[in-house]
Design an enzyme around this catalytic site. Structure first.
Site, PDB file in Angstrom:
ATOM      1  N   ARG A   7       0.827  -1.209   0.000  1.00  0.00           N
ATOM      2  CA  ARG A   7       0.000   0.000   0.000  1.00  0.00           C
ATOM      3  C   ARG A   7       0.864   1.262   0.000  1.00  0.00           C
ATOM      4  O   ARG A   7       0.482   2.293  -0.509  1.00  0.00           O
ATOM      5  CB  ARG A   7      -0.930   0.017   1.214  1.00  0.00           C
ATOM      6  N   LYS A  81      14.806   3.042  28.170  1.00  0.00           N
ATOM      7  CA  LYS A  81      13.828   3.243  27.105  1.00  0.00           C
ATOM      8  C   LYS A  81      14.237   2.582  25.793  1.00  0.00           C
ATOM      9  O   LYS A  81      13.415   1.991  25.097  1.00  0.00           O
ATOM     10  CB  LYS A  81      13.576   4.736  26.899  1.00  0.00           C
ATOM     11  N   VAL A 105      23.697  11.862  25.804  1.00  0.00           N
ATOM     12  CA  VAL A 105      24.376  12.523  24.672  1.00  0.00           C
ATOM     13  C   VAL A 105      25.135  13.766  25.129  1.00  0.00           C
ATOM     14  O   VAL A 105      24.620  14.576  25.898  1.00  0.00           O
ATOM     15  CB  VAL A 105      23.333  12.919  23.597  1.00  0.00           C
ATOM     16  N   CYS A 181       7.571  19.355  29.725  1.00  0.00           N
ATOM     17  CA  CYS A 181       6.357  18.619  30.073  1.00  0.00           C
ATOM     18  C   CYS A 181       6.223  18.460  31.590  1.00  0.00           C
ATOM     19  O   CYS A 181       5.154  18.139  32.087  1.00  0.00           O
ATOM     20  CB  CYS A 181       6.317  17.275  29.353  1.00  0.00           C
ATOM     21  N   CYS A 241      27.399  26.455  11.059  1.00  0.00           N
ATOM     22  CA  CYS A 241      27.203  26.089   9.648  1.00  0.00           C
ATOM     23  C   CYS A 241      27.734  27.146   8.683  1.00  0.00           C
ATOM     24  O   CYS A 241      27.511  27.044   7.480  1.00  0.00           O
ATOM     25  CB  CYS A 241      25.734  25.818   9.359  1.00  0.00           C
TER      26      CYS A 241
END
Lengths: 338, 67
Positions: A7, A81, A105, A181, A241
Site C-alpha cells: 500500500r 527506554k 548525549v 512537560c 554552519c
C-alpha cells in the site's frame, strides 16, 4: 512482491523505487521519549533498513499516556527506554535492524553515532542537546529533522545542511528557561502530530523530494498553525554552519558541566555558555514544578525537589545536594531548568 | 486592533501595538521567538519599534524544549 509494503508502494510519490530507498536508509533517533517512540514506530512500520536509538532514561509510569512503545511491565522493570523500544520494534517488524544505545548525549560522544546515518531525527527533551546534535549534523552533512513539543503545542523544522539555516542560526542563545512537560504537561495527540511531520519529512528526503527551510508550529488544542520560511535567517558567519564553522556545541567549554564536590554529597553543575538565570522567573517555575521550601535572595534560589536540595545561582551555576551521581544531578538540573 | 495571528483573526487590546508588546502579551519574552509580519521576518533588534497594523498577517513561532 513483498505484500507488506504494497500500500505504501502504491502511493505514487514513493513507489517501488522509494521503498527501496527507505529499505537502504539508516536512521538515527536521538531520544526515545514521546517523539522518539512515535517516530520509531512509524519508521519501522514503513520499512527502514536500520534504526539506531539513543536515550539516557528508563521507562516510568508517567510516560505511558504518550509514549506508545512502552507498557506497564517496562515501567515496573525500569527498563532503559531504548531497550524496551528495541524489544517492541522487533515485534512490530522483524526485518528492521534495530540498535539501542543507552547513553547521555554530549558533544564528545555524539559524533561516532551520527556518522554514516541517512537522517537524524530530533527527539531530545531540551534545547542544549538539540544544539549539540545540530552541530554534529552540520559537521557530518546529515539532515536533522527537528521536532519539539510541550502542552498541546509543537514545532518542526527540516535542517538540511547547505540548504538554509541550521538550528543554531535560528537559536542564537539558550533561553534562561523553557517550558517542559514537567511544568506545563503534554498531551499525546501533539506528539503524534509532530512525529507525523518528522516522518513525512524523512520519507520525502529519502525519496529525493526537496525540503524547503520552513519552520512550522501547531497547537492541536487551540487549532492554530503557523509557517515561516526562514531561508533569510541563514547566518553566513554562524559558528555551526557558516563559512568557518567551529561547531561550538561539540566542544567542552560550551556544555553544561557537572562535577562532584568531594565529601559533600553534592554535584556542582555549570550551565553551558550564555546562560544566566533570572531568579524571579525561575522562582515561579519552581513553584509550578511543586518544589518545596523555596528560598530566594538577590544572589540565589534554593528549593527541595524530588528528594534533592537544589541551589541555583544567578551566574548559571547550580548545586544539587543529596547525591554524588553526576547523571542524576544533571537530569534533575535539566528537569528544573528545561 | 484586529490582526491575523497564526491563521486566526484576533482582536488585540488597544495598548498592544508593537511586536515587543505582542510578545510580552503572550508571555514569550524569555523564549526564542521568530516573528513574521506580512511575509517579512522581523529582526529581533527591531521588535520594540516595529508597529503592528490593522489587518497584519502575523506568524509567531516560539521554540520549546520538550520532546
Amino acid at each position: 512482491m513483498n505484500e507488506r509494503y504494497s500500500r505504501q508502494e502504491r502511493f505514487q510519490p514513493i513507489g517501488k523505487k522509494g521503498q527501496a530507498g527507505i529499505r537502504d536508509a539508516h536512521i538515527l533517533i536521538v531520544g526515545a521519549g514521546a517523539l522518539g517512540a512515535a517516530n520509531a514506530e512509524m519508521l519501522v512500520r514503513a520499512g527502514v533498513g536500520r534504526l539506531t536509538m539513543i536515550d539516557r532514561d528508563y521507562v516510568e509510569i508517567s510516560n505511558l499516556h504518550r509514549q506508545h512503545l512502552y507498557s506497564e511491565s517496562d515501567a515496573i522493570a525500569k527498563l532503559p527506554k531504548t531497550i524496551a523500544a528495541e524489544k517492541r520494534l522487533k515485534e512490530i517488524n522483524s526485518e528492521v535492524i534495530v540498535e539501542s544505545v543507552v547513553m547521555d548525549v554530549n558533544g564528545q560522544n555524539i559524533e561516532e553515532h551520527v556518522s554514516g546515518k541517512t537522517i537524524i531525527i530530533d527527539a531530545v527533551d531540551n534545547l542544549e542537546t538539540r544544539l549539540i546534535v545540530n552541530d554534529a549534523a552540520t559537521k557530518h552533512n546529515i539532515p536533522f529533522i527537528v521536532g519539539a513539543c510541550v502542552s498541546s503545542y509543537g514545532l518542526g523544522f527540516p535542517m538540511i545542511p547547505g540548504n538554509g539555516p541550521c538550528l543554531h542560526c535560528l537559536i542564537d542563545h539558550l533561553p534562561a528557561q523553557s517550558e517542559t512537560c514537567d511544568t506545563v504537561g503534554v498531551i499525546g495527540p501533539i506528539v503524534q502530530m509532530v512525529a507525523a511531520h518528522q516522518v513525512t519529512a524523512s520519507l520525502k528526503f529519502i525519496t529525493g523530494k526537496s525540503l524547503p527551510p520552513i519552520l512550522h508550529s501547531m497547537d492541536i488544542w487551540k487549532n492554530e498553525r503557523a509557517e515561516i520560511h526562514v531561508g533569510m535567517l541563514k547566518n553566513p558567519s554562524c559558528s555551526s554552519c557558516g563559512t568557518d564553522p567551529v561547531f561550538p556545541y561539540l566542544s567542552l567549554e560550551n556544555q553544561t558541566k557537572a562535577e562532584v564536590l568531594c565529601g559533600r554529597n553534592t554535584v556542582q553543575i555549570r550551565a553551558g555558555a550564555q546562560r544566566i538565570f533570572q531568579l524571579e522567573d525561575m522562582g515561579k517555575r519552581l513553584a509550578e514544578l511543586s518544589c518545596e521550601e523555596i528560598v530566594q535572595n538577590q544572589y540565589l534560589l534554593s528549593c527541595r525537589y524530588d528528594g534533592y536540595r537544589i541551589v541555583l545561582f544567578k551566574d548559571g551555576r547550580a548545586l544539587v545536594h543529596g547525591t554524588n551521581d553526576l547523571y542524576k544531578a544533571r537530569a534533575v538540573f535539566q528537569r528544573i531548568t528545561g | 486592533m484586529n490582526v491575523r495571528l497564526n491563521g486566526k483573526s484576533i482582536s488585540l487590546p488597544a495598548e498592544i501595538d508593537t511586536v515587543a508588546e505582542l510578545i510580552r502579551h503572550y508571555e514569550l519574552e524569555n523564549r526564542i521567538v521568530i516573528v513574521e509580519i506580512d511575509k517579512n521576518i522581523i529582526e529581533k533588534t527591531l521588535y520594540a519599534e516595529t508597529e503592528l497594523k490593522e489587518g497584519s498577517e502575523i506568524e509567531m513561532i516560539h521554540f520549546v524544549g520538550g520532546g
